[in-house]
Design a protein around this motif. Structure first.
Motif, PDB file in Angstrom:
ATOM      1  N   ARG A  71      71.217  22.180  13.381  1.00  0.00           N
ATOM      2  CA  ARG A  71      71.596  20.807  13.743  1.00  0.00           C
ATOM      3  C   ARG A  71      70.763  19.796  12.958  1.00  0.00           C
ATOM      4  O   ARG A  71      71.285  18.801  12.462  1.00  0.00           O
ATOM      5  CB  ARG A  71      71.405  20.591  15.240  1.00  0.00           C
ATOM      6  N   ALA A  72      69.455  20.066  12.838  1.00  0.00           N
ATOM      7  CA  ALA A  72      68.585  19.151  12.098  1.00  0.00           C
ATOM      8  C   ALA A  72      68.998  19.051  10.639  1.00  0.00           C
ATOM      9  O   ALA A  72      69.121  17.954  10.078  1.00  0.00           O
ATOM     10  CB  ALA A  72      67.133  19.617  12.210  1.00  0.00           C
ATOM     11  N   LEU A  73      69.233  20.197  10.009  1.00  0.00           N
ATOM     12  CA  LEU A  73      69.603  20.200   8.592  1.00  0.00           C
ATOM     13  C   LEU A  73      70.974  19.558   8.387  1.00  0.00           C
ATOM     14  O   LEU A  73      71.196  18.842   7.403  1.00  0.00           O
ATOM     15  CB  LEU A  73      69.611  21.630   8.050  1.00  0.00           C
ATOM     16  N   GLU A  74      71.879  19.808   9.329  1.00  0.00           N
ATOM     17  CA  GLU A  74      73.219  19.232   9.204  1.00  0.00           C
ATOM     18  C   GLU A  74      73.161  17.709   9.280  1.00  0.00           C
ATOM     19  O   GLU A  74      73.822  17.018   8.499  1.00  0.00           O
ATOM     20  CB  GLU A  74      74.134  19.775  10.297  1.00  0.00           C
ATOM     21  N   GLU A  75      72.358  17.180  10.184  1.00  0.00           N
ATOM     22  CA  GLU A  75      72.260  15.722  10.296  1.00  0.00           C
ATOM     23  C   GLU A  75      71.630  15.131   9.039  1.00  0.00           C
ATOM     24  O   GLU A  75      72.024  14.046   8.597  1.00  0.00           O
ATOM     25  CB  GLU A  75      71.463  15.345  11.542  1.00  0.00           C
ATOM     26  N   LEU A  76      70.676  15.822   8.456  1.00  0.00           N
ATOM     27  CA  LEU A  76      70.076  15.334   7.208  1.00  0.00           C
ATOM     28  C   LEU A  76      71.073  15.425   6.062  1.00  0.00           C
ATOM     29  O   LEU A  76      71.064  14.579   5.161  1.00  0.00           O
ATOM     30  CB  LEU A  76      68.812  16.132   6.885  1.00  0.00           C
ATOM     31  N   ARG A  77      71.945  16.425   6.080  1.00  0.00           N
ATOM     32  CA  ARG A  77      72.984  16.504   5.049  1.00  0.00           C
ATOM     33  C   ARG A  77      73.995  15.374   5.222  1.00  0.00           C
ATOM     34  O   ARG A  77      74.418  14.752   4.253  1.00  0.00           O
ATOM     35  CB  ARG A  77      73.696  17.859   5.097  1.00  0.00           C
ATOM     36  N   LEU A  78      74.376  15.116   6.467  1.00  0.00           N
ATOM     37  CA  LEU A  78      75.368  14.083   6.721  1.00  0.00           C
ATOM     38  C   LEU A  78      74.861  12.696   6.361  1.00  0.00           C
ATOM     39  O   LEU A  78      75.654  11.801   6.056  1.00  0.00           O
ATOM     40  CB  LEU A  78      75.809  14.120   8.193  1.00  0.00           C
ATOM     41  N   VAL A  89      62.153  18.485  13.774  1.00  0.00           N
ATOM     42  CA  VAL A  89      62.387  19.162  12.500  1.00  0.00           C
ATOM     43  C   VAL A  89      62.799  18.151  11.441  1.00  0.00           C
ATOM     44  O   VAL A  89      62.309  18.170  10.304  1.00  0.00           O
ATOM     45  CB  VAL A  89      63.467  20.251  12.651  1.00  0.00           C
ATOM     46  N   LYS A  90      63.696  17.239  11.805  1.00  0.00           N
ATOM     47  CA  LYS A  90      64.105  16.199  10.866  1.00  0.00           C
ATOM     48  C   LYS A  90      62.905  15.374  10.414  1.00  0.00           C
ATOM     49  O   LYS A  90      62.746  15.100   9.224  1.00  0.00           O
ATOM     50  CB  LYS A  90      65.156  15.286  11.517  1.00  0.00           C
ATOM     51  N   SER A  91      62.059  14.993  11.357  1.00  0.00           N
ATOM     52  CA  SER A  91      60.887  14.177  11.025  1.00  0.00           C
ATOM     53  C   SER A  91      59.937  14.923  10.092  1.00  0.00           C
ATOM     54  O   SER A  91      59.371  14.325   9.162  1.00  0.00           O
ATOM     55  CB  SER A  91      60.150  13.769  12.302  1.00  0.00           C
ATOM     56  N   LEU A  92      59.765  16.218  10.333  1.00  0.00           N
ATOM     57  CA  LEU A  92      58.890  17.015   9.479  1.00  0.00           C
ATOM     58  C   LEU A  92      59.389  17.036   8.041  1.00  0.00           C
ATOM     59  O   LEU A  92      58.618  16.863   7.091  1.00  0.00           O
ATOM     60  CB  LEU A  92      58.796  18.443  10.025  1.00  0.00           C
ATOM     61  N   ILE A  93      60.688  17.231   7.871  1.00  0.00           N
ATOM     62  CA  ILE A  93      61.260  17.292   6.522  1.00  0.00           C
ATOM     63  C   ILE A  93      61.196  15.923   5.852  1.00  0.00           C
ATOM     64  O   ILE A  93      60.841  15.800   4.675  1.00  0.00           O
ATOM     65  CB  ILE A  93      62.707  17.817   6.577  1.00  0.00           C
ATOM     66  N   LEU A  94      61.526  14.882   6.603  1.00  0.00           N
ATOM     67  CA  LEU A  94      61.467  13.532   6.046  1.00  0.00           C
ATOM     68  C   LEU A  94      60.048  13.162   5.646  1.00  0.00           C
ATOM     69  O   LEU A  94      59.826  12.484   4.630  1.00  0.00           O
ATOM     70  CB  LEU A  94      62.012  12.524   7.057  1.00  0.00           C
ATOM     71  N   THR A  95      59.057  13.607   6.436  1.00  0.00           N
ATOM     72  CA  THR A  95      57.653  13.348   6.099  1.00  0.00           C
ATOM     73  C   THR A  95      57.268  14.064   4.812  1.00  0.00           C
ATOM     74  O   THR A  95      56.579  13.495   3.950  1.00  0.00           O
ATOM     75  CB  THR A  95      56.738  13.809   7.252  1.00  0.00           C
ATOM     76  N   GLN A  96      57.714  15.314   4.658  1.00  0.00           N
ATOM     77  CA  GLN A  96      57.427  16.054   3.433  1.00  0.00           C
ATOM     78  C   GLN A  96      58.021  15.353   2.215  1.00  0.00           C
ATOM     79  O   GLN A  96      57.406  15.310   1.149  1.00  0.00           O
ATOM     80  CB  GLN A  96      57.982  17.474   3.537  1.00  0.00           C
ATOM     81  N   ILE A  97      59.213  14.791   2.384  1.00  0.00           N
ATOM     82  CA  ILE A  97      59.859  14.087   1.269  1.00  0.00           C
ATOM     83  C   ILE A  97      59.105  12.802   0.954  1.00  0.00           C
ATOM     84  O   ILE A  97      58.820  12.488  -0.212  1.00  0.00           O
ATOM     85  CB  ILE A  97      61.335  13.798   1.607  1.00  0.00           C
ATOM     86  N   SER A  98      58.756  12.037   1.985  1.00  0.00           N
ATOM     87  CA  SER A  98      58.076  10.751   1.760  1.00  0.00           C
ATOM     88  C   SER A  98      56.689  10.948   1.157  1.00  0.00           C
ATOM     89  O   SER A  98      56.206  10.097   0.403  1.00  0.00           O
ATOM     90  CB  SER A  98      57.977   9.976   3.076  1.00  0.00           C
ATOM     91  N   LYS A  99      56.024  12.059   1.470  1.00  0.00           N
ATOM     92  CA  LYS A  99      54.695  12.334   0.927  1.00  0.00           C
ATOM     93  C   LYS A  99      54.735  12.979  -0.460  1.00  0.00           C
ATOM     94  O   LYS A  99      53.690  13.222  -1.066  1.00  0.00           O
ATOM     95  CB  LYS A  99      53.924  13.248   1.885  1.00  0.00           C
ATOM     96  N   GLY A 100      55.926  13.272  -0.938  1.00  0.00           N
ATOM     97  CA  GLY A 100      56.045  13.889  -2.253  1.00  0.00           C
ATOM     98  C   GLY A 100      55.825  15.388  -2.246  1.00  0.00           C
ATOM     99  O   GLY A 100      55.689  16.006  -3.305  1.00  0.00           O
ATOM    100  N   GLU A 101      55.798  15.998  -1.063  1.00  0.00           N
ATOM    101  CA  GLU A 101      55.663  17.448  -0.988  1.00  0.00           C
ATOM    102  C   GLU A 101      56.988  18.136  -1.312  1.00  0.00           C
ATOM    103  O   GLU A 101      57.009  19.289  -1.730  1.00  0.00           O
ATOM    104  CB  GLU A 101      55.185  17.849   0.407  1.00  0.00           C
TER     105      GLU A 101
END
Length: 255
Positions: A53-60, A15-27
């Motif tokens: 857990r995924a969202l919390e780690e990305l927030r932290l 889940v973290k990787s999916l969100i990070l990919t969306q951010i890096s691609k400008g989505e």
């Protein structure tokens, strides 16, 4: 956004990787609101706790931020990239292990703005406030102020707890399992109140640590403000040099 149930990579990491990919691609752009935990749960077919857990780690790690009552958003990227990642650090507040903790105050108190943001509460809501001081045989070294949500810390109000650290209060009295603390350190002059407790002159140099302690599921257990005497502070860093080398190799391959 598919989740690979056959992969050895844990679902929360996917889940973290999916969100990070969306951010890096400008989505996803800074300050875009991301779907809710319930929406991710429905779309990805995984548990809400895994999503949390995924969202919390990305927030932290500063990738996302949360606005209480509104949702979770993509954070602004840092102005400059760190040349190397810090993978661990240890802060020593005193030169000797011979120290004691004295609780000065336990009471209900309105939550200040910085702690409300860290705890994802409304500013001014009642929390359990604990103020304690750590001393060595020679001198006081730090003042620790904790702001604990009522649902977590209500048992602390029932009796006095001498010589227990905040972490021990959370574990032994509140029955919680703190697993992570994310903090920011800044140099600030001592207020009159802190100067009196630390036996220094008002305006003397101190290091102030503000942060939040979380449970395994991302639940926010405590926000804190730790004021440390400038002459009793030392910070050791550990850097992952190999990780830096790998990151640079990956960047060259992508180019």
């Amino acid at each position: 956004m598919p989740i690979d149930s056959q992969s050895s990579t844990p679902f929360f990491q996917q889940v973290k990787s999916l969100i990070l990919t969306q951010i890096s691609k400008g989505e996803l752009h800074p300050h875009d609101r991301i779907p809710s935990e319930r929406a991710y749960e429905s779309k990805l077919g995984i548990s809400r706790q895994t999503v949390r857990r995924a969202l919390e780690e990305l927030r932290l790690t500063g990738v996302l931020y949360r606005t209480p009552g509104k949702g979770t958003y993509v954070a602004e990227p840092p102005p400059t990239a760190l040349p190397i990642r810090v993978i661990g650090s240890t802060t020593f507040f005193a030169d000797t292990g011979d120290h004691t903790v004295d609780i000065l105050l336990i009471e209900r108190r309105p939550c200040p703005q910085f702690a409300a943001e860290l705890l994802e509460l409304q500013e001014g809501v009642q929390v359990v406030f604990v103020e304690q001081i750590e001393v060595t045989p020679k001198e006081p070294r730090l003042v620790h102020r904790a702001f604990i949500p009522m649902e977590v810390g209500q048992h602390i109000l029932k009796r006095r707890h001498a010589n227990l650290s905040i972490i021990n209060l959370l574990i032994g009295v509140c029955g919680q399992r703190p697993v992570r603390s994310r903090d920011r350190l800044s140099a600030e002059p001592a207020s009159e109140h802190d100067a009196r407790l630390l036996d220094v002159e008002p305006g003397a140099h101190t290091q102030v640590l503000r942060g939040v302690v979380t449970a395994p599921d991302g639940k926010r257990l405590e926000a804190h403000e730790v004021v440390i005497r400038g002459d009793g502070f030392k910070l050791d860093f550990e850097f992952d040099i190999e990780l830096l080398r790998e990151m640079r190799l990956e960047e060259k391959q992508e180019e």
